[in-house]
Scaffold this motif. Sequence first.
Motif, mmCIF file in Angstrom:
data_model
loop_
_atom_site.group_PDB
_atom_site.id
_atom_site.type_symbol
_atom_site.label_atom_id
_atom_site.label_comp_id
_atom_site.label_asym_id
_atom_site.label_seq_id
_atom_site.Cartn_x
_atom_site.Cartn_y
_atom_site.Cartn_z
ATOM 1 N N LYS A 174 2.637 12.995 2.622
ATOM 2 C CA LYS A 174 2.634 14.394 2.018
ATOM 3 C C LYS A 174 1.389 15.118 2.837
ATOM 4 O O LYS A 174 1.795 16.377 2.799
ATOM 5 C CB LYS A 174 2.316 14.149 0.629
ATOM 6 N N ALA A 233 11.636 5.500 -1.122
ATOM 7 C CA ALA A 233 10.494 5.830 -1.641
ATOM 8 C C ALA A 233 9.824 7.460 -1.085
ATOM 9 O O ALA A 233 9.341 8.088 -1.968
ATOM 10 C CB ALA A 233 9.278 5.102 -1.327
ATOM 11 N N GLN A 274 0.842 -1.367 0.040
ATOM 12 C CA GLN A 274 -0.037 0.071 0.112
ATOM 13 C C GLN A 274 1.042 1.139 0.141
ATOM 14 O O GLN A 274 0.477 2.214 0.493
ATOM 15 C CB GLN A 274 -0.887 -0.063 1.155
ATOM 16 N N LYS A 275 1.823 1.442 -0.667
ATOM 17 C CA LYS A 275 2.968 2.325 -0.933
ATOM 18 C C LYS A 275 2.169 3.670 -1.062
ATOM 19 O O LYS A 275 2.507 4.761 -0.547
ATOM 20 C CB LYS A 275 3.919 2.100 -2.017
ATOM 21 N N ASN A 276 1.585 3.632 -2.072
ATOM 22 C CA ASN A 276 0.840 5.202 -2.485
ATOM 23 C C ASN A 276 0.017 5.658 -1.337
ATOM 24 O O ASN A 276 -0.075 6.968 -1.284
ATOM 25 C CB ASN A 276 -0.016 4.648 -3.754
ATOM 26 N N GLU A 277 -0.843 4.796 -0.699
ATOM 27 C CA GLU A 277 -1.637 5.382 0.360
ATOM 28 C C GLU A 277 -0.641 5.769 1.515
ATOM 29 O O GLU A 277 -1.124 6.947 2.000
ATOM 30 C CB GLU A 277 -2.430 3.930 1.044
ATOM 31 N N THR A 278 0.447 5.111 2.023
ATOM 32 C CA THR A 278 1.464 5.654 2.926
ATOM 33 C C THR A 278 2.016 7.015 2.411
ATOM 34 O O THR A 278 2.021 8.010 3.226
ATOM 35 C CB THR A 278 2.471 4.834 3.283
ATOM 36 N N ILE A 279 2.441 7.112 1.338
ATOM 37 C CA ILE A 279 3.184 8.171 0.762
ATOM 38 C C ILE A 279 1.994 9.495 0.658
ATOM 39 O O ILE A 279 2.469 10.576 0.856
ATOM 40 C CB ILE A 279 3.686 8.088 -0.539
ATOM 41 N N THR A 280 0.935 9.050 0.213
ATOM 42 C CA THR A 280 -0.068 10.269 0.237
ATOM 43 C C THR A 280 -0.489 10.807 1.541
ATOM 44 O O THR A 280 -0.568 11.908 1.747
ATOM 45 C CB THR A 280 -1.241 9.684 -0.643
ATOM 46 N N SER A 316 9.632 10.858 -3.266
ATOM 47 C CA SER A 316 8.182 11.363 -3.475
ATOM 48 C C SER A 316 8.085 12.924 -3.468
ATOM 49 O O SER A 316 8.954 13.394 -3.114
ATOM 50 C CB SER A 316 7.156 10.642 -2.464
#
Length: 287
Positions: free
Chosen positions: A207, A283, A198-204, A287
């Motif tokens: 941010k 990551a 769930q990389k995108n969830e965490t990075i979002t 980002s």
Amino acid sequence: MANKKIWHEKLYCHLGQYFLIDKLLYETKTEYHKVIIFENSNFGKIMAIDDIVQTTEKDEFIYHEMMTHIPIFSHGSIKNVLIIGGGDGGILREICKHKDIKNITMVEIDINIINLCKKYFPNHNKNAYEDSRLKLIIDDGLNFTKKTKEKFDLIISDSTDPLGCGKNLFRSEFYYNCKNCLDKNGIFVAQNGVFFLQKNETITTYKKLKKYFYDTKLYHAAIPTYYGGIMIFAWGTNNIELNKKRNLINLQSRIKSTKLDFNYYNAKIHISSFYLPQYILNALNES
């Protein structure tokens, strides 16, 4: 085994984990969620919401201890706590162990989840719902944080994944509201999925939180129930002094003074949980 059903978690499209249902205890669709509760010989009772495992009897203590004691012992003087979600009662149970905490507000969107967990997972809450410090509110967390005038030392967002009504607790507006609901030295923490899948969830989330908190971090724990690697928790505070106080001796002293016992959490786990694997750091930097 031939007569027993296999339940497949559907958080990810092309992979996932399977559980043997030794005994089906409950299955229905509430106003907000599709819920199934069943027994499994390895994990005990399991509750899944919208086809995603939420909690199990066997390893729930890891998740709940790390969501509560990391911020409580980091701060050192928590008095007023807000729990968003957490209907299984595990977060509430751990918070209630701290006798210096004066007020606990819990906002859960679905009263049915609370009632089901009282019945099928009594050890999750251990009568914490009867604690006189608790004020239980049935509402959407986004709506509550937008309207409340109260201030909290700690906000814990124990949400489902960002699907359905759970999406509200991952919106930038929600994080902004939580920042405004915190005392100037307050801390916000939230579950943020399994980074490897769930990389995108965490990075979002990371941010978004950085827009509102000077000190934004991620910390982690290994929880067998959650498929795909280490579980990530998001951390945000505008109290930059906490970093200076986060040391082993201070934590050990604070923990010792409470005379509490834990099954997973300790001072060294606390310190080490903020040290992330390099693939996560890479990551975040990219980002």
